[in-house]
Every structure is written in structure tokens, then in C-alpha cells.
Design a protein around this motif. Sequence first.
Motif, PDB file in Angstrom:
ATOM      1  N   ASP A  49      16.613  -2.856   1.004  1.00 32.14           N
ATOM      2  CA  ASP A  49      16.479  -1.398   1.090  1.00 32.14           C
ATOM      3  C   ASP A  49      15.492  -0.991   2.175  1.00 32.14           C
ATOM      4  OD1 ASP A  49      18.291  -1.017  -0.904  1.00 32.14           O
ATOM      5  OD2 ASP A  49      16.822  -0.630  -2.479  1.00 32.14           O
ATOM      6  N   ASP A  50      15.644   0.261   2.623  1.00 32.62           N
ATOM      7  CA  ASP A  50      14.699   0.887   3.534  1.00 32.62           C
ATOM      8  C   ASP A  50      13.743   1.753   2.727  1.00 32.62           C
ATOM      9  OD1 ASP A  50      15.768   0.131   6.234  1.00 32.62           O
ATOM     10  OD2 ASP A  50      17.549   1.141   5.462  1.00 32.62           O
ATOM     11  N   VAL A  51      12.449   1.546   2.915  1.00 31.90           N
ATOM     12  CA  VAL A  51      11.418   2.277   2.177  1.00 31.90           C
ATOM     13  C   VAL A  51      10.808   3.334   3.095  1.00 31.90           C
ATOM     14  CG1 VAL A  51       9.128   2.091   1.133  1.00 31.90           C
ATOM     15  CG2 VAL A  51      10.912   0.433   0.564  1.00 31.90           C
ATOM     16  N   ILE A  52      10.663   4.529   2.549  1.00 29.49           N
ATOM     17  CA  ILE A  52      10.143   5.644   3.329  1.00 29.49           C
ATOM     18  C   ILE A  52       8.938   6.248   2.624  1.00 29.49           C
ATOM     19  CG2 ILE A  52      10.641   7.941   4.257  1.00 29.49           C
ATOM     20  CD1 ILE A  52      13.560   7.134   4.463  1.00 29.49           C
ATOM     21  N   PHE A  53       7.825   6.333   3.334  1.00 26.73           N
ATOM     22  CA  PHE A  53       6.695   7.147   2.919  1.00 26.73           C
ATOM     23  C   PHE A  53       6.714   8.390   3.809  1.00 26.73           C
ATOM     24  CE2 PHE A  53       5.552   2.899   1.564  1.00 26.73           C
ATOM     25  CZ  PHE A  53       5.009   3.116   0.311  1.00 26.73           C
ATOM     26  N   GLU A  54       6.798   9.537   3.197  1.00 25.36           N
ATOM     27  CA  GLU A  54       7.019  10.773   3.935  1.00 25.36           C
ATOM     28  C   GLU A  54       5.963  10.969   5.017  1.00 25.36           C
ATOM     29  OE1 GLU A  54       7.734  15.528   2.974  1.00 25.36           O
ATOM     30  OE2 GLU A  54       7.149  14.125   1.395  1.00 25.36           O
ATOM     31  N   PRO A  55       6.365  11.371   6.226  1.00 19.74           N
ATOM     32  CA  PRO A  55       5.383  11.614   7.297  1.00 19.74           C
ATOM     33  C   PRO A  55       4.404  12.725   6.909  1.00 19.74           C
ATOM     34  CG  PRO A  55       7.619  11.504   8.165  1.00 19.74           C
ATOM     35  CD  PRO A  55       7.748  11.534   6.684  1.00 19.74           C
ATOM     36  N   GLU A  56       3.228  12.661   7.510  1.00 17.65           N
ATOM     37  CA  GLU A  56       2.150  13.619   7.280  1.00 17.65           C
ATOM     38  C   GLU A  56       1.771  13.694   5.796  1.00 17.65           C
ATOM     39  OE1 GLU A  56       2.977  17.406   9.007  1.00 17.65           O
ATOM     40  OE2 GLU A  56       2.821  16.660  11.060  1.00 17.65           O
ATOM     41  N   THR A  57       1.706  12.537   5.194  1.00 16.65           N
ATOM     42  CA  THR A  57       1.208  12.421   3.824  1.00 16.65           C
ATOM     43  C   THR A  57       0.324  11.186   3.731  1.00 16.65           C
ATOM     44  OG1 THR A  57       3.111  11.104   3.090  1.00 16.65           O
ATOM     45  CG2 THR A  57       3.256  13.499   2.789  1.00 16.65           C
ATOM     46  N   SER A  58      -0.589  11.223   2.817  1.00 19.24           N
ATOM     47  CA  SER A  58      -1.389  10.048   2.474  1.00 19.24           C
ATOM     48  C   SER A  58      -0.971   9.573   1.093  1.00 19.24           C
ATOM     49  CB  SER A  58      -2.882  10.380   2.503  1.00 19.24           C
ATOM     50  OG  SER A  58      -3.157  11.490   1.663  1.00 19.24           O
ATOM     51  N   PHE A  59      -1.277   8.334   0.766  1.00 16.82           N
ATOM     52  CA  PHE A  59      -0.840   7.774  -0.506  1.00 16.82           C
ATOM     53  C   PHE A  59      -1.706   6.578  -0.835  1.00 16.82           C
ATOM     54  CE2 PHE A  59       1.513   5.771   2.881  1.00 16.82           C
ATOM     55  CZ  PHE A  59       1.456   4.430   2.577  1.00 16.82           C
ATOM     56  N   ARG A  60      -1.613   6.120  -2.077  1.00 11.77           N
ATOM     57  CA  ARG A  60      -2.246   4.877  -2.530  1.00 11.77           C
ATOM     58  C   ARG A  60      -1.342   4.277  -3.591  1.00 11.77           C
ATOM     59  NH1 ARG A  60      -6.527   1.778  -1.980  1.00 11.77           N
ATOM     60  NH2 ARG A  60      -7.584   0.800  -3.762  1.00 11.77           N
ATOM     61  N   VAL A  61      -0.939   3.026  -3.386  1.00 14.35           N
ATOM     62  CA  VAL A  61       0.033   2.394  -4.264  1.00 14.35           C
ATOM     63  C   VAL A  61      -0.410   0.976  -4.597  1.00 14.35           C
ATOM     64  CG1 VAL A  61       1.416   1.788  -2.237  1.00 14.35           C
ATOM     65  CG2 VAL A  61       2.452   1.680  -4.496  1.00 14.35           C
ATOM     66  N   ASN A  62      -0.255   0.616  -5.866  1.00 14.02           N
ATOM     67  CA  ASN A  62      -0.577  -0.721  -6.356  1.00 14.02           C
ATOM     68  C   ASN A  62       0.654  -1.608  -6.197  1.00 14.02           C
ATOM     69  OD1 ASN A  62      -1.161  -3.025  -7.838  1.00 14.02           O
ATOM     70  ND2 ASN A  62      -2.252  -1.937  -9.446  1.00 14.02           N
ATOM     71  N   VAL A  63       0.535  -2.684  -5.408  1.00 10.16           N
ATOM     72  CA  VAL A  63       1.684  -3.549  -5.128  1.00 10.16           C
ATOM     73  C   VAL A  63       1.584  -4.880  -5.863  1.00 10.16           C
ATOM     74  CG1 VAL A  63       2.201  -2.502  -2.901  1.00 10.16           C
ATOM     75  CG2 VAL A  63       0.558  -4.391  -3.017  1.00 10.16           C
ATOM     76  N   ASP A  64       0.912  -4.924  -7.008  1.00 13.91           N
ATOM     77  CA  ASP A  64       0.903  -6.139  -7.832  1.00 13.91           C
ATOM     78  C   ASP A  64       2.330  -6.483  -8.254  1.00 13.91           C
ATOM     79  OD1 ASP A  64      -1.771  -6.792  -7.794  1.00 13.91           O
ATOM     80  OD2 ASP A  64      -2.264  -5.549  -9.522  1.00 13.91           O
ATOM     81  N   SER A  65       2.693  -7.760  -8.157  1.00 17.45           N
ATOM     82  CA  SER A  65       4.022  -8.203  -8.563  1.00 17.45           C
ATOM     83  C   SER A  65       3.942  -9.605  -9.117  1.00 17.45           C
ATOM     84  CB  SER A  65       5.002  -8.162  -7.385  1.00 17.45           C
ATOM     85  OG  SER A  65       4.710  -9.183  -6.454  1.00 17.45           O
ATOM     86  N   SER A  66       5.015 -10.042  -9.766  1.00 22.37           N
ATOM     87  CA  SER A  66       5.065 -11.370 -10.362  1.00 22.37           C
ATOM     88  C   SER A  66       5.257 -12.453  -9.316  1.00 22.37           C
ATOM     89  CB  SER A  66       6.198 -11.429 -11.397  1.00 22.37           C
ATOM     90  OG  SER A  66       5.987 -10.502 -12.440  1.00 22.37           O
ATOM     91  N   ARG A  67       5.886 -12.150  -8.214  1.00 21.55           N
ATOM     92  CA  ARG A  67       6.180 -13.154  -7.199  1.00 21.55           C
ATOM     93  C   ARG A  67       5.165 -13.152  -6.061  1.00 21.55           C
ATOM     94  NH1 ARG A  67      12.367 -12.636  -5.500  1.00 21.55           N
ATOM     95  NH2 ARG A  67      11.793 -14.569  -4.456  1.00 21.55           N
ATOM     96  N   GLY A  68       4.400 -12.082  -5.906  1.00 22.74           N
ATOM     97  CA  GLY A  68       3.428 -12.014  -4.830  1.00 22.74           C
ATOM     98  C   GLY A  68       4.018 -11.650  -3.489  1.00 22.74           C
ATOM     99  N   VAL A  69       5.331 -11.417  -3.430  1.00 20.10           N
ATOM    100  CA  VAL A  69       6.016 -11.044  -2.185  1.00 20.10           C
ATOM    101  C   VAL A  69       7.011  -9.939  -2.508  1.00 20.10           C
ATOM    102  CG1 VAL A  69       7.462 -11.798  -0.276  1.00 20.10           C
ATOM    103  CG2 VAL A  69       5.781 -13.370  -1.240  1.00 20.10           C
ATOM    104  N   ILE A  70       7.053  -8.909  -1.679  1.00 16.89           N
ATOM    105  CA  ILE A  70       8.018  -7.823  -1.806  1.00 16.89           C
ATOM    106  C   ILE A  70       8.920  -7.855  -0.580  1.00 16.89           C
ATOM    107  CG2 ILE A  70       8.330  -5.324  -1.935  1.00 16.89           C
ATOM    108  CD1 ILE A  70       5.683  -5.136  -3.401  1.00 16.89           C
ATOM    109  N   HIS A  71      10.221  -8.085  -0.795  1.00 17.40           N
ATOM    110  CA  HIS A  71      11.190  -8.192   0.295  1.00 17.40           C
ATOM    111  C   HIS A  71      11.831  -6.829   0.541  1.00 17.40           C
ATOM    112  CE1 HIS A  71      11.139 -12.644   0.457  1.00 17.40           C
ATOM    113  NE2 HIS A  71      10.906 -12.545  -0.842  1.00 17.40           N
ATOM    114  N   LEU A  72      11.916  -6.445   1.818  1.00 20.24           N
ATOM    115  CA  LEU A  72      12.494  -5.157   2.199  1.00 20.24           C
ATOM    116  C   LEU A  72      13.254  -5.312   3.511  1.00 20.24           C
ATOM    117  CD1 LEU A  72       9.339  -2.937   1.557  1.00 20.24           C
ATOM    118  CD2 LEU A  72      11.315  -3.136   0.033  1.00 20.24           C
TER     119      LEU A  72
END
Length: 457
Positions: free
Chosen positions: A125-148
Motif C-alpha cells: 500500500d501507499d501511505v499518506i500523511f496529509e501535507p501541512e500537518t504534524s503528527f506522532r505515531v507509535n510504530v511498535d509491531s510484532s515483527r519489527g519491520v513495516i513493509h510498504l
Amino acid sequence: AAAADYKQWLPNTNFETAANWEEGRVPCASDTIHFEWDKVISVFVKSHHAVKDMYLPLNGEFILASGAGFAAFDGSWDPGCDSGSAARFGDAEGLSWFNPALWQPLQQGGRLFAVDEERVPCRYDDVIFEPETSFRVNVDSSRGVIHLRSVSLMGQTFTSTAALAQYLQGPSALLQFHGNSTFQVTGTACPDKSGCVCGNAQNGHRICAGRRCPEAACPSPLRPLGHCCEVCGAMVYLEFTPDFDLQQYRDRLVQTFLSLPQYAGVQMAISKVHEAQPFLGMALRSSAPVIQIVLVEEQGGSGTGAAAGQMAADILGDIAQHGEALGISSGRMEVASGTGSIFSGQTGISTWRRVLTETVLGLLCGLLLLGGVLFLYRRGTLRLWAVRVPWPWGRAQGPAGLEPASSKGFENPMFDVPVDTAEPPGAAARKDARREAALPDTQVFYLNPLYDASEAE
């Protein structure tokens, strides 16, 4: 489908977003602004703000748009801003990458939806964080890798792991992402026209954590693969050939069935999943890719499911007529409606072929097991022991003459022969004569019942 889907992250940490403030409104000039001192935060500011007092965190940043900034409040009157209360910025630490409620699939809408695991970005998939915005996201996962496939943030699109890694080393990325995972970005879509499995199954417990499921209206609801909640409706599972095209078949279902008036309230999710395959009814299982179609009468599956069940039956009827041309070898369905749960099969070559295959494999496994036992027995590695169980009343007595049960399981001719030390005169000479007559050419003076009699001769 073979083409990638777009998933957009919904929350932001913008200064002008009212939901980011505990009071539910953007601070005005006479308010005292509080950012928690121990919270890491990145805040995008779109406009100019007058500030009376503002307490900043130890680790954070303001990203200022053109013309944005802060100025000291001069005490002038501001309409609607005479309270002078405290304004506290909310905590963004708990916003998890694997929370499906925080993502918006941009290509889905109307009558199509996704199961919970596929609402979170999948590996292509293609992931989009909207332009002109700030964010904070927790990327904890079971595999330690997020494929995109790609990531778009702060006006930039990254289609390779190396390019994204360079950005992630910058100061803003350290405030935007936190957790144990890294990103692997391929820049390519799913290469299989029959679709690709999402790849979020190992994080299913994170995806469903804290989810409150509505009570199902049917007595025996269904649980789709990759979904957190049980639903009333129907599920169709398809086995396919290399000619199957998921995108084309999804379009066919939308045009042929979802467009009919009787199915106006039905919503559909379709994707490739891995389904556990039982082997000979035993616990030993393997998984195989199948196409899962979920049909519900409203989002969440809390409806009765009658129309969804009828649509599932129509889909199987269409497969019976056109399945070979569509690249579908067989299909089956499960229906959960107000009358209970119903399971029905469908004609196809895969059903009887699977039964025949499992039968042949079962016979081969049995023969291999038997051959292994015989091989070990012939080599002497495996010994088969026979145990004699003593009769509880003794050998020659009835119930009236009970004797203690012997712990001796069987008689060993090597040890159980009583030794009579008082032999009659001449007995020893007669034994020596018989032994010499029976074994004239050997020095073995007893017969061992564990060896072949022919070898002893």
C-alpha cells in the motif's frame, strides 16, 4: 487487488485542530497554554497567534507555515476570548500505527469496505500523511519491520528504503515516529493479479486491542478472517486458478450484484487471505491462499444478514456457470442470519480432488509408519515386549484362596529355572555326555533362547 491501495493517516498534532486541546477549542490570546514538559511533540502552526503565557516541553518543535508564528499578547480586547483559562495540549503518545480507526482507505467507499487487518496499511500500500500537518505515531509491531510500497509525508514521497531512511534520521522524524519498527519501502505494487495477502496477521492482537464489538443480531454470527468482530451476513470462499484476476472480479461483483435493487443495503469486502486447511480432520494444519468475500447489510455486520445470504447464493450460482472462464475452480459459502448459521458447499473440482488427495496421502503415511516400525524391529533397535498379567485369584485357586499378585510379568528361562544343588549320584556325568553329543564342535555349554536355533547348530 494488483494495484496498490492508498491509506491516509487521520490524526494530526496541528495547533489549530480543536480536538488536540483538552478544552475542545483552540486557545485564544488571554489563555495560558500548557504543553506537558515530559511529552515529545511536533506541532504544525498554520497562522499567527497572540500568546499571553505558554509553557513548552523539553523536547519538541513548532513547524511554522508561511506567515505563521506567535506574538506577545498586548492586552487588547479579543471578542469571545475573555475567559483567561488554561489550555492544555492533548497527549498523542497512544496513537498506534495498528489502530484501524486511525486510517482512511482513499480508494474504498460506498458499498465496499475492508476487514480490520486490511484497514491498516498492507505491505503493498501507499501511505499518506496529509501535507501541512504534524503528527506522532507509535510504530511498535510484532515483527519489527513495516513493509510498504511508498510513504508520503511533509510534501515528499519516498519509494525506496534508502530514501526514507535518510529522512528518518532527521530531527523531525524522531518526533513523528516512535517505537521498535523500521520501514521497508519497495516502490512496487502487488505483482500477482490474483491479489496479495495483506501481511498484518501477526499484528492482529494490536489491531483488535481495545475494540468494542457491537452485539450481533443473529444467534450464530460469523468471524471473517482478519476481522475483529463477528458479523451477521455471509462469507464466500473461492479457490482460484492462475487465470483469476481479483480486480476484474471485484468489478464484476459490483456491477452484476451490488447494483441490483434487492441488494441496495449490502456492503462487500473482498481480498486474498490465508485460510487454515485441516488434514484428515486432525490438528495438523497448513494454510492456503483463498479469496474471501464478506457480505453484510450495514457497516460492522450488525444487520440480520438475509439479503447478504441471498447474494452469496447468487454468487455461487454465477460461479457454477462461469467459474472456469473467471479462473475460479470452486467456491463455498457460510451464512449467518436471524434463523441461525448455515453452511453449504458448491460444485467444483477442488472438493473431491482434496478428499482424494488426503486419502492417498493418509495411506502413504500409514505405509511409511508401518515400514519404519518393521525396519527398526529387524535392526534390533525396536523391541516388542509381551507382558503376562497374573490372574487375580491365583493359578489354581478360586476366589476363596486369594494369593498375593506376583510382580513378575513373565518367566525368563535364563533366570527362572530353579537350581538344585543336591544332585543324585551320576547325574553330572550324564549331563556332560548329553552336552558333548548335542554340541560336538562348540564351547557353548547352554542354549540361549534369544538367538536363532539354526545359528547355535
